[in-house]
Design an enzyme around this catalytic site. Sequence first.
Site, PDB file in Angstrom:
ATOM      1  N   SER A  62     -15.180 -54.866  37.293  1.00 47.19           N
ATOM      2  CA  SER A  62     -14.069 -54.387  37.440  1.00 47.19           C
ATOM      3  C   SER A  62     -12.453 -55.790  37.394  1.00 47.19           C
ATOM      4  O   SER A  62     -11.299 -54.854  36.811  1.00 47.19           O
ATOM      5  CB  SER A  62     -13.657 -54.870  38.497  1.00 47.19           C
ATOM      6  N   GLY A 246     -15.273 -49.933  37.813  1.00 50.04           N
ATOM      7  CA  GLY A 246     -14.995 -50.141  36.517  1.00 50.04           C
ATOM      8  C   GLY A 246     -13.754 -51.120  36.174  1.00 50.04           C
ATOM      9  O   GLY A 246     -12.094 -50.693  36.836  1.00 50.04           O
ATOM     10  N   GLY A 248      -9.373 -50.956  34.110  1.00 51.01           N
ATOM     11  CA  GLY A 248      -9.149 -50.436  33.272  1.00 51.01           C
ATOM     12  C   GLY A 248      -8.148 -49.084  34.322  1.00 51.01           C
ATOM     13  O   GLY A 248      -7.634 -49.265  35.240  1.00 51.01           O
ATOM     14  N   CYS A 274     -14.818 -46.155  43.708  1.00 50.47           N
ATOM     15  CA  CYS A 274     -13.553 -46.946  42.834  1.00 50.47           C
ATOM     16  C   CYS A 274     -13.203 -46.593  41.185  1.00 50.47           C
ATOM     17  O   CYS A 274     -12.482 -45.771  41.783  1.00 50.47           O
ATOM     18  CB  CYS A 274     -14.328 -48.595  42.744  1.00 50.47           C
ATOM     19  N   PHE A 275     -13.702 -46.521  40.140  1.00 52.50           N
ATOM     20  CA  PHE A 275     -13.115 -45.630  39.338  1.00 52.50           C
ATOM     21  C   PHE A 275     -13.533 -44.614  39.393  1.00 52.50           C
ATOM     22  O   PHE A 275     -12.964 -44.039  38.846  1.00 52.50           O
ATOM     23  CB  PHE A 275     -12.995 -47.337  38.105  1.00 52.50           C
ATOM     24  N   GLN A 278     -11.256 -42.669  41.316  1.00 55.03           N
ATOM     25  CA  GLN A 278      -9.605 -41.887  40.468  1.00 55.03           C
ATOM     26  C   GLN A 278      -9.793 -41.805  39.155  1.00 55.03           C
ATOM     27  O   GLN A 278      -9.451 -40.727  38.870  1.00 55.03           O
ATOM     28  CB  GLN A 278      -9.737 -43.645  39.311  1.00 55.03           C
ATOM     29  N   ASN A 316     -11.457 -53.768  44.775  1.00 55.22           N
ATOM     30  CA  ASN A 316     -10.978 -54.006  43.061  1.00 55.22           C
ATOM     31  C   ASN A 316     -10.266 -53.022  42.922  1.00 55.22           C
ATOM     32  O   ASN A 316     -11.025 -52.779  42.474  1.00 55.22           O
ATOM     33  CB  ASN A 316     -12.187 -54.922  43.193  1.00 55.22           C
ATOM     34  N   GLY A 318      -6.414 -51.178  41.352  1.00 55.83           N
ATOM     35  CA  GLY A 318      -5.153 -51.942  41.015  1.00 55.83           C
ATOM     36  C   GLY A 318      -4.451 -50.430  40.868  1.00 55.83           C
ATOM     37  O   GLY A 318      -3.256 -50.133  40.651  1.00 55.83           O
ATOM     38  N   PHE A 319      -5.433 -49.529  40.775  1.00 57.81           N
ATOM     39  CA  PHE A 319      -4.467 -48.127  40.794  1.00 57.81           C
ATOM     40  C   PHE A 319      -5.613 -46.995  42.055  1.00 57.81           C
ATOM     41  O   PHE A 319      -6.076 -47.428  42.413  1.00 57.81           O
ATOM     42  CB  PHE A 319      -4.805 -47.676  38.755  1.00 57.81           C
ATOM     43  N   HIS A 368     -16.338 -50.341  47.826  1.00 59.39           N
ATOM     44  CA  HIS A 368     -17.483 -50.411  46.521  1.00 59.39           C
ATOM     45  C   HIS A 368     -18.181 -50.524  48.510  1.00 59.39           C
ATOM     46  O   HIS A 368     -18.463 -51.562  48.797  1.00 59.39           O
ATOM     47  CB  HIS A 368     -17.515 -51.867  47.102  1.00 59.39           C
ATOM     48  N   GLU A 370     -21.611 -50.774  47.550  1.00 57.85           N
ATOM     49  CA  GLU A 370     -22.442 -51.395  47.727  1.00 57.85           C
ATOM     50  C   GLU A 370     -22.141 -52.734  48.287  1.00 57.85           C
ATOM     51  O   GLU A 370     -23.056 -53.653  48.783  1.00 57.85           O
ATOM     52  CB  GLU A 370     -23.019 -51.742  46.264  1.00 57.85           C
TER      53      GLU A 370
END
Length: 393
Positions: A62, A246, A248, A274-275, A278, A316, A318-319, A368, A370
């Site tokens: 990530s 992940g 991006g 996380c990703f 989103q 972790n 940023g979006f 996260h 995990e």
Amino acid sequence: MPLHAKISTGSITGPTGVPALLVLEDGRTFRGESFGAEGETFGEAVFSTGMTGYQETLTDPSYHKQVVVMTAPHVGNTGMNDEDPESRRIWVAGYVVRDPARVPSSWRSKRSLDDELRVQGVVGISGIDTRALTRHLRERGAMRVGISTVESDPDALLQKVLAAPAMSGAELADEVTTGEPYVVPAVGERRHTVAVLDLGIKGMTPYLMAQRGIEVHVLPATATLDDVLAVGADSRGPDGLFYSNGPGDPAATKDQVELLGQALGRGIPYFGICFGNQLFGRALGFGTYKLKYGHRGINQPVMDRTTGKVEVTAHNHGFAVDAPLEGETQTPYGTASVSHVNLNDNCVEGLELRGPDGRLKGFSVQYHPEAAAGPHDAGYLFDRFLALMGGEL
């Protein structure tokens, strides 16, 4: 007036004696010494508040294309070992620390952090005021940055920084995903079979699923619905679908959102982190937006609204998902609501989807669970996924 004209912190002498220069895209400049590989690197400057677990941070996909600033002042004292990496390599674009350990001290250590950064070609800088840098990023927001041991002119490095790509609009999952599918067998009796879309997965995730009796089929980020359905024993597909963390911008990711919508339409139970949270939000019709400086570290307080409990969690990102904190939203797949909230800033930290009968169809969290190297407050979410696939929710 460029800020670098009056800013100079840290020492340019040390174990290597090689000067290093850090320049942010707004002109703020720090001078220190080389740490890791010599050369030049660019990325998005972000800070991580974890006091421990730097090896897991470095190997978290990530962080691809990001230059990580460690807020903990002393980094590297336990060296690097062969047991804790979360992926096949270090992914950070650059590394910033104040006071690197001169000699690692741990019975598990195989080599020093500095040596590992050199071997993997990661350019870093040490001996700078990371507290001042972190405060600057909190006030001005995450931004592009360059670190160089070959360029001593701040103006020249600044021009390179401004020419570097920004994180907004970046689609990066294809750059960090597995090249080929692979299977992590269930430990003991196999209870369920799950298709996992690798968007930048950490190794601890399939391990924790396998420990719960899940046979994990990890697929590349380019997987199609046919690939997912092939994981199952019949045309119904797998018992569940999981989207990993992940890097991006989720707004730049299209194919994986479309795949998730197809899977939800077929009623495949879903869990994303996380990703994956989103992309779940976007599949449900919500928007996403870039946070000012993001959440990164292992000390973020989150409330699980379904239980009322507060968890200390590892982050972790940023979006974030732009969804209403109160009430329910009707989607083509059922009723969606916000299940988890960050207690620091009320950021959406989790979503859940329920059918007309009120039964859970899918859920996700922004953090996260995990949590290598900790904390472990959110491990129950893997058990919740088991219950979802078992029809208990």
